[in-house]
Design a protein around this motif. Structure first.
Motif, mmCIF file in Angstrom:
data_model
loop_
_atom_site.group_PDB
_atom_site.id
_atom_site.type_symbol
_atom_site.label_atom_id
_atom_site.label_comp_id
_atom_site.label_asym_id
_atom_site.label_seq_id
_atom_site.Cartn_x
_atom_site.Cartn_y
_atom_site.Cartn_z
ATOM 1 N N LEU A 34 40.730 -16.895 9.994
ATOM 2 C CA LEU A 34 39.517 -17.373 10.662
ATOM 3 C C LEU A 34 38.708 -18.303 9.761
ATOM 4 O O LEU A 34 38.236 -19.356 10.204
ATOM 5 C CB LEU A 34 38.663 -16.185 11.109
ATOM 6 C CG LEU A 34 39.237 -15.337 12.238
ATOM 7 C CD1 LEU A 34 38.377 -14.101 12.468
ATOM 8 C CD2 LEU A 34 39.365 -16.143 13.510
ATOM 9 N N ALA A 35 38.552 -17.922 8.501
ATOM 10 C CA ALA A 35 37.754 -18.729 7.574
ATOM 11 C C ALA A 35 38.413 -20.085 7.327
ATOM 12 O O ALA A 35 37.746 -21.127 7.350
ATOM 13 C CB ALA A 35 37.567 -17.979 6.254
ATOM 14 N N GLY A 36 39.720 -20.099 7.092
ATOM 15 C CA GLY A 36 40.419 -21.354 6.838
ATOM 16 C C GLY A 36 40.408 -22.284 8.036
ATOM 17 O O GLY A 36 40.212 -23.486 7.899
ATOM 18 N N GLY A 37 40.611 -21.733 9.211
ATOM 19 C CA GLY A 37 40.567 -22.546 10.428
ATOM 20 C C GLY A 37 39.191 -23.120 10.677
ATOM 21 O O GLY A 37 39.041 -24.279 11.071
ATOM 22 N N PHE A 38 38.157 -22.310 10.437
ATOM 23 C CA PHE A 38 36.788 -22.779 10.616
ATOM 24 C C PHE A 38 36.500 -23.949 9.679
ATOM 25 O O PHE A 38 35.946 -24.967 10.088
ATOM 26 C CB PHE A 38 35.794 -21.642 10.371
ATOM 27 C CG PHE A 38 34.360 -22.056 10.548
ATOM 28 C CD1 PHE A 38 33.787 -22.066 11.803
ATOM 29 C CD2 PHE A 38 33.597 -22.442 9.460
ATOM 30 C CE1 PHE A 38 32.466 -22.457 11.970
ATOM 31 C CE2 PHE A 38 32.291 -22.843 9.615
ATOM 32 C CZ PHE A 38 31.716 -22.840 10.882
#
Length: 123
Positions: A34-38
């Motif tokens: 989630l963090a990387g995609g965001f």
């Protein structure tokens, strides 16, 4: 056009948070995707489709690298156990490949969704 800088930074976030997330198995990997995609979607900006694409690429790369690391770890464990361990790790290769594909797909899908959110926030 793909912003490879955004994809690479998102991939680095997936990798670093994923390594730190090993303390909390499962949850840590979900947060990493989630963090990387965001981050990838936020850096790319330019609309929801662009955020989706960049988040998808960052999560896919993170999942592939994670799967390769799992494969290397099992292979090294098999070498340490000698010929019997080699046979066991060889037989486990199919399962490792399936696990790597599953991890890559899950990280890609969740990163793509987070990339949409990141792109929406940046615009």
């Amino acid at each position: 056009m793909t912003d490879w800088r955004a994809v690479f930074v998102g991939f680095l976030v997936v990798t670093v948070v994923g390594i730190v997330g090993l303390v909390v198995p499962g949850i840590g990997q979900i947060v990493a995707g989630l963090a990387g995609g965001f981050v990838a979607g936020y850096m790319a900006g330019g609309g929801l489709g662009r955020g989706f694409w960049h988040g998808l690429l960052a999560g896919s790369l993170g999942g592939i690298i994670g799967g390769l690391l799992i494969g290397v770890a099992v292979g090294l464990a098999g070498l340490a156990l000698g010929p019997v361990g080699g046979a066991i790790s060889g037989a486990a290769g199919v399962g490792i490949f399936a696990l790597a594909v599953a991890v890559s797909l899950v990280m890609a899908i969740e990163s793509a969704i987070a990339g949409i959110v990141g792109a929406a926030v940046s615009d």
